[in-house]
Design a protein around this motif. Structure first.
Motif, short mmCIF file in Angstrom:
data_model
loop_
_atom_site.label_atom_id
_atom_site.label_comp_id
_atom_site.label_asym_id
_atom_site.label_seq_id
_atom_site.Cartn_x
_atom_site.Cartn_y
_atom_site.Cartn_z
N VAL A 82 1.16 -0.32 2.28
CA VAL A 82 2.25 0.52 1.85
C VAL A 82 1.90 1.47 0.64
CG1 VAL A 82 4.88 0.60 1.67
CG2 VAL A 82 4.03 -2.05 3.08
N THR A 83 2.10 2.56 2.01
CA THR A 83 1.68 3.05 0.84
C THR A 83 3.01 4.14 -0.18
OG1 THR A 83 1.16 5.00 2.02
CG2 THR A 83 -0.40 3.90 2.09
N VAL A 94 15.59 5.61 4.86
CA VAL A 94 14.46 5.27 4.30
C VAL A 94 12.57 5.52 5.28
CG1 VAL A 94 15.19 2.63 5.07
CG2 VAL A 94 13.74 3.37 3.19
N VAL A 95 12.33 5.94 4.53
CA VAL A 95 10.97 6.27 5.31
C VAL A 95 10.15 4.94 5.19
CG1 VAL A 95 9.42 7.49 6.57
CG2 VAL A 95 11.29 8.33 6.14
N VAL A 96 9.23 4.01 5.44
CA VAL A 96 7.65 3.40 5.11
C VAL A 96 6.33 3.99 5.38
CG1 VAL A 96 6.92 0.77 4.90
CG2 VAL A 96 9.40 1.26 4.79
N ARG A 97 5.97 3.84 5.01
CA ARG A 97 4.66 5.08 5.11
C ARG A 97 3.80 3.81 5.06
NH1 ARG A 97 6.46 10.01 5.57
NH2 ARG A 97 7.35 10.43 4.49
N THR A 98 2.89 3.42 5.67
CA THR A 98 1.16 2.79 5.37
C THR A 98 0.00 3.38 5.86
OG1 THR A 98 1.95 2.72 8.38
CG2 THR A 98 3.43 0.44 6.19
N GLU A 99 -0.62 2.50 4.92
CA GLU A 99 -2.58 3.06 5.90
C GLU A 99 -2.80 3.27 6.85
OE1 GLU A 99 -4.99 1.30 3.28
OE2 GLU A 99 -4.85 2.50 1.46
N ARG A 100 -2.09 2.21 7.24
CA ARG A 100 -2.53 1.69 9.19
C ARG A 100 -1.24 3.40 10.19
NH1 ARG A 100 0.22 -1.85 13.07
NH2 ARG A 100 0.88 -2.45 11.16
#
Length: 294
Positions: A82-83, A94-100
């Protein structure tokens, strides 16, 4: 993460002004009263650029709720990086950001409505995932169970203060560690799952406690989190029991005072507590809990 403190790492704050409102009304005699009610508000969860769901929540710990929800729906994987987690209180997003890179357009079309309040959902393929889960054979001493339930039941909470709320507790042996609450029990579970992911807390030696019913949804989420023991002061559903037995999850319900009923994973239980030293649940607590139980 090493946990050595005997006190909660996170616990409810029933006096947080964001979580309740005072409302005027009348009682059964017509007399004017003022009472405390729980606040609920929408929170829209995004995974990267994709909108996933809007949940009704009390609004605390939106980062843990979002991450835990995505984990328990199989949209985040345990090894995902999780970036960032961005929360906009004004927009209630709410925004969850990932490398994938992620795209769950097809998966969002495939849902199973659950019995959880506040319109909980579990995606259909999560139940298939239980076939590949092996839970560790850790012990559960009844002395731990009684110490846990006593401390949880005497902890100040929205559950006891205002009702219309569910509580979930992550514990280790006889120590409650994290106590989360929300209007839907699935939200409270997801907050704990998100906290465990963020803090890199292992699940193999933990106990999960809930104030709500032991349904299929509760069993699925507990097993997916890798926690081998699930305890509730409330009752069971038949499907919840069936799934717990298939997964070898220790399932304990109706845990009140010196009483409890275990319907799955019984081989983990060590009966080491002398029941003559355990008090029955007080009449006052039984009345309060009866008003709030699901």
């Amino acid at each position: 993460m090493t946990i050595a403190d005997d006190d909660y790492l996170i616990r409810p704050d029933p006096h947080d002004p964001r979580l309740t409102e005072r409302v005027r009304g009348v009682d059964q005699t017509g007399a004017e009263i003022e009472t405390v009610v729980t606040v609920e508000r929408p929170l829209t969860i995004f995974l990267n650029a994709q909108e996933i769901v809007t949940a009704m929540t009390i609004g605390d710990h939106p980062d843990y709720l979002a991450i835990g929800y995505l984990l328990n729906q199989g949209m985040l994987q345990p090894d995902d990086i999780v970036t960032g987690v961005d929360y906009d209180e004004e927009l209630q997003v709410v925004v969850v950001r990932t490398e994938r890179e992620t795209n769950y357009e097809e998966k969002l079309k495939k849902k199973v409505q659950t019995s959880g309040c506040a319109q909980g959902t579990v995606f259909g393929d999560l139940m298939e995932a239980l076939e590949n889960v092996t839970l560790p054979a850790v012990p559960l001493r009844t002395s731990w169970l009684y110490a846990l339930t006593h401390k949880i039941n005497t902890t100040p909470s929205l559950y006891l203060e205002a009702g219309a709320i569910h509580g979930c507790v992550l514990a280790q042996e006889d120590r409650p560690l994290v106590y989360m609450e929300d209007v839907g029990r699935h939200n409270a579970v997801d907050k704990i799952a998100g906290w465990m992911f963020q803090q890199k807390v292992p699940a193999h030696d933990k106990i999960f406690y809930t104030t709500g019913r032991l349904t299929s949804e509760m069993v699925i989420k507990t097993v997916r989190m890798g926690i081998p023991i699930l305890v509730s002061r409330s009752g069971f559903t038949a499907w919840g029991v069936e799934l717990a037995r298939k997964a070898n999850l220790t399932l304990i319900g109706r845990a009140r005072g010196k009483r409890f009923t275990a319907l799955a994973g019984i081989d983990r239980i060590i009966f080491d507590q002398d029941l003559s030293y355990i008090e029955d649940e007080s009449a006052k607590h039984r009345r309060k809990a009866a008003m709030h139980d699901d």
